[in-house]
Each structure stands twice: as C-alpha cells, then as structure tokens.
Motif scaffolding. Structure first.
Motif, PDB file in Angstrom:
ATOM      1  N   ARG A 380       3.976   0.916   2.042  1.00 15.99           N
ATOM      2  CA  ARG A 380       3.363  -0.124   1.515  1.00 15.99           C
ATOM      3  C   ARG A 380       1.941   1.244   0.741  1.00 15.99           C
ATOM      4  O   ARG A 380       1.250   0.431  -0.109  1.00 15.99           O
ATOM      5  N   ARG A 381       2.524   2.303   0.415  1.00 14.28           N
ATOM      6  CA  ARG A 381       0.924   2.578  -0.753  1.00 14.28           C
ATOM      7  C   ARG A 381       1.385   2.370  -1.759  1.00 14.28           C
ATOM      8  O   ARG A 381       0.728   2.289  -2.731  1.00 14.28           O
ATOM      9  N   LYS A 384      -0.399  -1.221  -1.866  1.00 11.81           N
ATOM     10  CA  LYS A 384      -1.994  -1.309  -2.366  1.00 11.81           C
ATOM     11  C   LYS A 384      -2.043  -0.208  -3.634  1.00 11.81           C
ATOM     12  O   LYS A 384      -3.123  -1.630  -4.103  1.00 11.81           O
ATOM     13  N   GLU A 385      -1.314  -0.121  -4.348  1.00  6.85           N
ATOM     14  CA  GLU A 385      -2.091   0.312  -6.271  1.00  6.85           C
ATOM     15  C   GLU A 385      -2.011  -0.895  -6.409  1.00  6.85           C
ATOM     16  O   GLU A 385      -2.656  -0.624  -7.456  1.00  6.85           O
ATOM     17  N   ASP A 388      -4.379  -2.835  -5.841  1.00  4.82           N
ATOM     18  CA  ASP A 388      -5.883  -1.818  -7.013  1.00  4.82           C
ATOM     19  C   ASP A 388      -5.316  -2.377  -8.589  1.00  4.82           C
ATOM     20  O   ASP A 388      -6.885  -2.652  -9.003  1.00  4.82           O
ATOM     21  N   SER A 704      -6.482  -4.793   8.977  1.00  5.67           N
ATOM     22  CA  SER A 704      -5.050  -4.598   7.886  1.00  5.67           C
ATOM     23  C   SER A 704      -4.237  -5.898   8.142  1.00  5.67           C
ATOM     24  O   SER A 704      -3.605  -5.958   7.199  1.00  5.67           O
ATOM     25  N   PHE A 707      -3.997  -8.005   4.832  1.00  9.46           N
ATOM     26  CA  PHE A 707      -3.572  -6.992   3.120  1.00  9.46           C
ATOM     27  C   PHE A 707      -2.510  -7.008   3.836  1.00  9.46           C
ATOM     28  O   PHE A 707      -1.280  -7.000   2.907  1.00  9.46           O
TER      29      PHE A 707
END
Length: 908
Positions: A380-381, A384-385, A388, A704, A707
């Motif tokens: 998921r990182r 998320k980036e 963002d 969470s 998201f």
C-alpha cells in the motif's frame, strides 16, 4: 483411454481441527503479541497498579499463589508476569529481550487482561491530552518524545492505543482456534475416454423419391470472462491455439480461477489453486478422513459438472434444410429417397467426448494457522505515495500578505526580508523607494535703487504625493545710501521696514505666527517678496515635506497614516513575487504530475507472475514479523552501520557485489546472528503451498477504512490483496518437519527446546506417521507434468512370521510381480497394534532385492509382523496416491453422426 492426453489440476482439502484451548504453549504467538504492544517505560507497573485497584492483579512475588507460569487463576496478572513484560520496555536490541519460550507457560487470559488494562490506561491518556488538563503536562514530561510538539504527542498516544487494540485482537484470533490442521494433497485427473453418440440434433424425413438439400453449419462461441482464460492466466503459460476452448480441463481451470479470484470475503492464494474446506473435527488417527474425502469429492464433482455445462453452452450447432427444385448449389448436400414406395428418415446426432475423471489423494500435510493484520501494508505504500502526489495537485494559491514585504531584517535573517522573499521565489524585485528631497532655493534679489518692486523667484517643486510641512526663510540685505529698506513676504504678516542692514531668520512661515503660510501646499509653490531701497539682498527658503495622508487615525495623538508610495512599492514587489511563485508552482505541478503518472504506470504495468510473487513475499514477511516480532531485524542495524562505514552502495542493493566489504568478524557474526531461525523457517514450511484467505477491509482499524476501500488495481487479485484488513495464513509444514515446527511455534526457538502442548505434539507425530504409512514415495505437492508415475499400486500378501531386524530381511509373498527394487513398500495394516507397547505395527521400508517371483528383500524391519493367522499386506503404492472418487463427464466435440432410420424408441 488416451492416457497421453490426460489433464491434471492440483487441489487440496483443508481440515481444521477442533481441540480445547491449550493452557500452555503458543509461545511465538504470545511473544509476538507482547512485542506488538510497544510497551513504554513504566507502563507495566502502571497496569499492575490499575489491576490491583480493580481487584484483578495476582499476588505479590514470593507469595506462592500466583506466578508467570499460571499457577494462580488464569485471568490474574502476577508480579512475575509484570516483571517479564517490563523487560520489553527497554530500548534494547531484540536479541537481548527475553526468549519467546518464556511465554510458553503464561496463560492467555492473563495476557488478555494485561492488554485490556493497557488499552484503558492509554485511552485515558489520550483523553487527558485532548482536553488539555494538567495531567497532560506530567505525561509529556515523562514521555520519551517530550521534545515534540503537543499535537505530535497526542498523535503518538493515539498510535499507542491503536497498537494495543490490534495486538489484543490478534492474540484473541490466533489463540481461540486451534492452529493445527490437516491439508490433504489431491489431484484431479481428466483423461479422454473416447466418443459417444449424444443428443439428437435434427431429423430429416423424406417421402418416396423426394429429394432435398441439407445445409450444415456449425460454430463455437468463445467467451472471455473473469480473467482471460485463453491468454496468460496467473502463472501458467498461454494455451491459445493448443487446446480446444470447450474442453473440460480448460473450463474447469476457469471455474477454479473464478471461484478463487472473485470470492470477496475469502480470496484463496498460494501454491494450490483449488482448495476446499472440510468440517472441523478432533484428530484420532485421521478420524476426519472419510468426511474430508466426501467433502472433496462433492467439491470436485461440482467443479467439473459446472465446467462441463459451460463447455456445452459454448458449443452451438445448427442444421437447416431447403428444398431445391430445378437448381443445385455446391454448398448443399443433396439427399434423395431412392424408394418409390417407402418413406425414409435421416437422423443427425452430436458426438460427445467422454472424460474419465479421477480424484486422487496423494499426501497429507500438517498446517499451522495464523491471522496477520494488514497483509498488504507494504504494497500500500506506493498507493499512499500516489495519493499524496495527487493530493498535491491543485489550483495555485499565493497567501503572502502585503505587510510581510518589508525592508526590515527579521530575526535569523541577514538581509532585508523582501530580499529573502525574492530569493525564495526566484524573483527580481526593486529596492524600496527613497524619500524625495525637500525643495529649497537660495537666490540673490535684484537691487532696487528707486521706489519698490516685487520679486518672485522660481517656485518650489513639491514632489507628487507630498505636501509642505514646514517652510523657513532666511534673508540678508542692506539699504541704499542715506535710505532705509523695507522687506515684506506677500501673503504673510512678515514685514520688516526702516532698517539699514541686517540678517534675519529663520522665520517659520508655516507657523501660526505667520498665518500658516503655504502649509500643506502641493505642486509648484510660488513665494513673492516686496522690497524697497534694497541692495545686496540674498534670500534662502528651505522646506520640509510629508506624504499626503490617505487615512486619518482616530487617535489625535498619533500622526496620520500615509504611505501611498510605499504601498505602491509593496504592491509591485508582491506582483513580481506572485508571478515568480506561480511559475515555480506550475513547474512543480508538472513535475508532480509526471511522477504520479510514472508511479501509476509502475503500479499497474506489472506482469501477473510478478504480482503473485510480491504478494507471496509480503505474506512471508508478515508471518515472520508475527512469529519473530515486529522488531525482528531482517538486516541488523550494526551490519548496516558497518556497510555504511565501508562506503557500500546500499541504495541500489549491490553491497555484496565486492570481494572486500571491509567487515570484521564481529560484523559477520551479527549477519549470521539469526541464520538458524531464518534457515529453519524457510525449510520447515512449504512456502510454495501456503494458502492465504483474505478478509475484508473492515477488519483493519476504522481510521484506514476510507483509504483502503478506495484502492484500485487492474488485477483483481492484487486489488483484493491491497484491500484486505487481515489475512488467515495456512502454513503447510514440510514433510518430516512436523514435530520440529510444533516445538518451534508452541515452545519457542530455544536450545534445549521447551516441551510444547502434549496434544499438539501427538497430532504432529500422527500426521507424519499417517503420511508415511499411506503415501510413501509420493512426489512433491506440485510435481512437474512430465513426472513419471505408475498407474496403480502393486499389492500382495505374506504369511511369514517376521521379527524386528536391523539387517536385510527376506519376505515370502504370494507374488513379487511388478514390485521394483528401490521402491518403498508398506507392510501390514494401520489398524493392527502391537500389544506389547500399543504402537501401530504398520511401517514403510525400501525394497533392496527381488530374489524370485515369491520373495522380496527389504533393508530392515522396525516392527514384528505375524501373518500366520491372517496374512499381512505388502503394498507398493502407486505414485498417483489413493483413488477416492471416479466419475465421467461429457463435453461436445465438432463431430456429428448420421443414421438412416434409427430406432428412436431404443433411446439411441
């Protein structure tokens, strides 16, 4: 049967065992729970005090009625347990923390009671911080993060509550159910067994001597549903153009993939593409075998039935007839009844391909269940980036106030602030305007020999936006001989007369004494002088100017506010700064959009095989963190520090691509510090056959949800993985490692090992023994398609009476036909027990020789066998395993059958 055209699908039946909740054991689960709590200094003592106040704490140390080992009531938290948990408050390397084996005797209810009390205390702290009461200051002073802003302290406190809640939930989920289970490895084989006449497609009746033309048309409809079944599917290679899209194996595979990929609440991933569950049961030498075999047969039969129906729906045949009179077309087939008196009937039948379907069970594995939170957290990182980056895209806004544009030097700066702003935004701005000089003049007046005259010098030029504030006058003159002079400033009461000579001034003409002459005058200011009998006259006028006010302050003690020129300068500078900032912003926006597009492509443009491998790696990483704790060092920090000191390129992962790393013996010892644990986990678990059940997003923390449920990915499996809130991971224990794994997971990795729960250890031994007795010589769970296999087992009996022997033993059998040297054979039956020790006499040995048609030689005998009363069995299992079900399926073919005048009444 066309055995060379056989198709295979690997499947499995998972049997979850149901046993009482063990009082001890589960050391790794308990240790991981404590690590996940993230205890801070003093929290263990605070929980003990809280539990004493509520009456649920154990007795003090040394009282003898409560201990960490659970001698007191299960739900009580003893002082010994508090002391053990306090060890995890220290910021020390994981290698210095207590061993997981220390938790083997600790009751689960005591750990749950501690966790619930910890959640309550942490929640109270959050409430105090949010309310801003006095207790927040004391907490902040005692907190390791006391130097961070109050908002961050409250955020850390909320994160502590979340960590405790997740840990307590995971402990309950992983200790409530029995972690041990059985995975029956199975194989579904489908072999073409010939063609049979199918349903009646059409009947064409012909009257005597009648002639007709028959047009035959046939087609197949290929549908691509779910994931494309005729292109690359998961890890399998493309079979387009090689297999008929209506065949049973292809349709069965599609049905299996559909079931796996689109079951929202429990997506199945792993090395076994088709898996079904069986009822929970206790374990007494495979009590659930018949039930699981029945469930597996029903599951496999339903799967092939649906696939067969699908294949039939995809295959379409039409036959149309037209009567031809006087014309003939080459695309038609003419049929004519040659009889002049008897009618004739032509029947068309479909030809169906018959498949012989067999379900084999070829192995038994022990499984170990875990529930891990957020299996897709690492993947998921990137999302998320991406979120963002997209969140940074938006309209341009410039919030700089005009008042911040000043020439003052602010604290921490070394130049005027407007220059600092210019450098920040990359703009070229003008310096602030200097105040204009006040106008003045100094002139000599013409001499007047006769009478009087008026003298008006050049006017004072007052700058635009300014006005006269003060006006001062100096003059010096003499009179003519024998005369007296006069000097007068027109418009003012200043009048000097009957003087012979002198110097005068300064006279402030704008004062009240002179009638405020020219006070606040603007533009060109003319001053006229009247003079009589003067000579050698010099006049000097000096002024002070001020900006014309635009707003009067209501306080009369304050001067009027006027700064129109300065405001214009600030406005010009603000516009220049805004234009420069806007250009920078659009450049950054373009860069962000480019990065977002590249990251989006990086997320989506990944082949399916890589996606599955990444998910498998994340599952393995989650299991390791669960078993070994979240602070387990996959790469210890001292090793990283040593690499940095040696100037190794760590960013690109090429640290070991050098002969000289500059590491000393201590650094290498650190690298090998966890080697035993890592090797054991990779060897003891069949990671290629780990099965994962993904659970929905709402099993994650509520913060969470918003998201997670919005995550999107073109691959359905990856999307389900990313959206999962938790996952049930069924670890398949490798054959021969059953007892070692139970020792590790239940007792902790320690030498000598801690003895785990006796029931669990017995189950592990029984599963291993059953697999050895019933499925010897079976290939791995995922054998290659080219592996050579015998069709069926070879069976015979013996009437010998044999004793235990460590030397080769010659056994007399009814027939040694088809037995092979080097093959494993099973001696005796599983239900025969030696009365001396109560152990099953069935065993597995290797055939070392076949002397003749009635004898076999095995390498040794571990048990005694008596066939004098009842002959005992000697079985060489076929590598296909045990056949547990067999049935036929039918799929359409492209052929048709024609019969003249068939007997429809016979059911043909």
């Amino acid at each position: 049967m066309l055995t060379g055209s056989a198709r295979e699908i690997s499947k499995a039946t998972l049997v979850q065992l149901q046993l009482p909740r063990p009082a001890t054991g589960q050391a790794m689960i308990k240790s991981a729970y404590v690590r996940r709590l993230g205890l801070r200094p003093g929290e263990a003592e605070a929980v003990r005090d809280h539990l004493r106040d509520t009456g649920t704490a154990g007795s003090p140390a040394g009282s003898g009625d409560s201990a960490a080992g659970g001698e007191g009531p299960a739900g009580e938290v003893s002082d010994e347990l508090i002391g053990l948990l306090a060890e995890f408050e220290r910021p020390v390397p994981s290698s210095l923390l207590p061993s997981p084996s220390e938790f083997a005797p600790v009751p689960v209810p005591a750990l749950e009671a501690f966790g619930d009390a910890l959640i309550e205390l942490r929640q109270r702290r959050v409430e105090r911080l949010a309310a801003g009461r006095a207790g927040a200051a004391a907490d902040t002073a005692a907190d390791p993060a006391a130097d961070v802003p109050p908002a961050d302290v409250e955020g850390l406190a909320q994160q502590d509550v979340r960590s405790a809640v997740v840990a307590v939930r995971a402990l309950a989920a992983n200790t409530q159910a029995t972690p041990l289970g059985m995975l029956n490895l199975e194989r579904l084989e489908m072999v073409p067994a010939g063609l049979e006449r199918g349903e009646l497609l059409a009947t064409i009746p012909l009257a005597p001597l009648e002639e007709t033309a028959v047009s035959h048309k046939e087609w197949s409809v290929r549908s691509k549903e779910f994931t494309s079944i005729v292109t690359d599917s998961l890890e399998t290679v493309s079979e387009t153009g090689v297999t008929d899209n209506t065949e049973l194996a292809q349709s069965t595979t599609s049905q299996a993939q559909h079931s796996n990929q689109f079951n929202v609440t429990a997506t199945v991933t792993g090395g076994i593409p088709v898996i079904n569950g069986s009822a929970q049961s206790g374990f007494t030498s495979q009590d659930s075998r018949s039930q699981s075999a029945s469930d597996s047969t029903k599951h496999a039969t339903a799967l092939t039935k649906k696939a067969s129906s699908r294949a039939k729906q995809e295959h379409k045949i039409t036959i149309s007839t037209t009567t031809v009179t006087g014309t003939e077309e080459t695309s038609t087939r003419k049929l004519r009844n040659p009889s002049a008196s008897e009618p004739m009937r032509v029947d068309y039948f479909s030809l169906m391909r018959r498949w012989r379907v067999r379900l084999y069970r070829h192995g038994l594995r022990m499984t170990y269940d875990l529930v891990i939170p957020e299996p897709g957290a690492g993947l998921r990182r990137m999302h998320k980036e991406l979120a963002d980056l997209k969140g940074r895209l938006g309209p341009f806004q410039f919030a700089l106030p005009h008042s911040e544009i000043t020439e003052a030097i602010l604290p921490g700066e070394t130049q005027p602030h407007y220059r600092v702003l210019a450098e920040r935004y990359g703009a070229v701005v003008p310096d602030p305007p200097l105040p204009p000089s006040a106008p003045q003049f100094s002139v000599g007046a013409p001499s007047q020999e006769e009478g009087w005259h008026i003298f008006t010098p050049d006017p004072l030029e007052v700058p635009a936006g300014y006005r006269i504030k003060t006006l001062k006058l100096w003059f010096a003159t003499t009179s003519k001989k024998d005369e007296k002079f006069s000097f007068k400033v027109l418009g003012t009461p200043l009048y000097i007369k009957d003087e012979t000579q002198g110097e005068y001034g300064p006279a402030e003409l704008t004062s009240g004494a002179y009638g405020k002459f020219m006070l606040h005058a603007t533009g060109k200011v003319y001053i006229s002088f009247e003079m009589v009998n003067n000579r050698n006259t010099t006049i000097r006028v000096a002024s002070e100017i001020e900006e014309i006010p635009t707003q009067l302050d209501p306080d009369p003690a304050k001067p009027p506010k006027s700064d129109r020129i300065r405001e214009k300068w600030q406005s010009d500078v603000w516009n220049l700064l805004r234009d420069a900032a806007q250009s920078q912003y659009y450049e950054r926006q373009q860069d962000i959009a480019t990065k977002a597009a590249a990251l989006q492509e990086q997320i989506e443009q990944v082949d399916t095989l890589t996606l599955r491998r990444e998910e498998g790696d994340e599952i393995m990483k989650g299991v390791l963190r669960f078993l070994l704790g979240p602070d387990f060092a996959l790469m210890p920090q001292p090793v990283i520090d040593a690499f940095i000191k040696a100037k190794v390129d760590l960013e690109h992962g090429i640290g070991f691509d050098d002969n000289n790393l500059g590491l000393d013996a201590t650094a290498w010892a650190t690298v090998r510090g966890h080697e035993d644990v890592i090797r054991f986990i990779n060897q003891a678990i069949e990671w290629e056959n780990v099965v994962t059940f993904l659970y929905s997003y709402f099993w994650d923390v509520p913060q969470s949800w918003n998201f997670i449920r919005r995550l999107r990915h073109p691959d359905a499996n990856r999307q389900a993985f990313l959206r999962s809130g938790s996952a049930r991971v069924v670890l398949t224990v490798r054959k021969g490692w059953e007892e070692e794994w139970v020792n590790f997971a239940e007792g902790g990795f320690k030498t000598p090992p801690v003895t785990p729960n006796a029931k669990y250890l017995t189950i592990a031994r029984e599963i291993a023994a059953y697999d050895d007795r019933n499925y010897p010589g079976i290939p791995p769970a995922n054998p290659a398609r080219s592996a050579v296999r015998l069709e069926e087992a070879v069976y015979t009996t013996s009437r010998d009476v044999l004793a235990k022997s460590s030397n080769p033993v010659n056994i007399k059998v009814d027939s040694s036909k088809d037995f092979l040297v080097g093959a494993q054979v099973v001696l005796d039956s599983a239900d025969k027990v030696d009365p001396a020790d109560g152990r099953v006499v069935q065993e597995t040995q290797i055939v070392t020789a076949i002397p003749d048609v009635t004898h076999l030689t095995v390498g040794r005998l571990d048990r005694a066998h008596d066939g004098s009363v009842t002959p005992f069995a000697v079985l060489q299992p076929g590598t296909k395993g045990a056949l547990i079900a067999e049935w036929n399926e039918y799929t359409p073919s492209s052929g048709t059958d024609i019969e003249i005048g068939s007997d429809l009444g016979s059911g043909a």
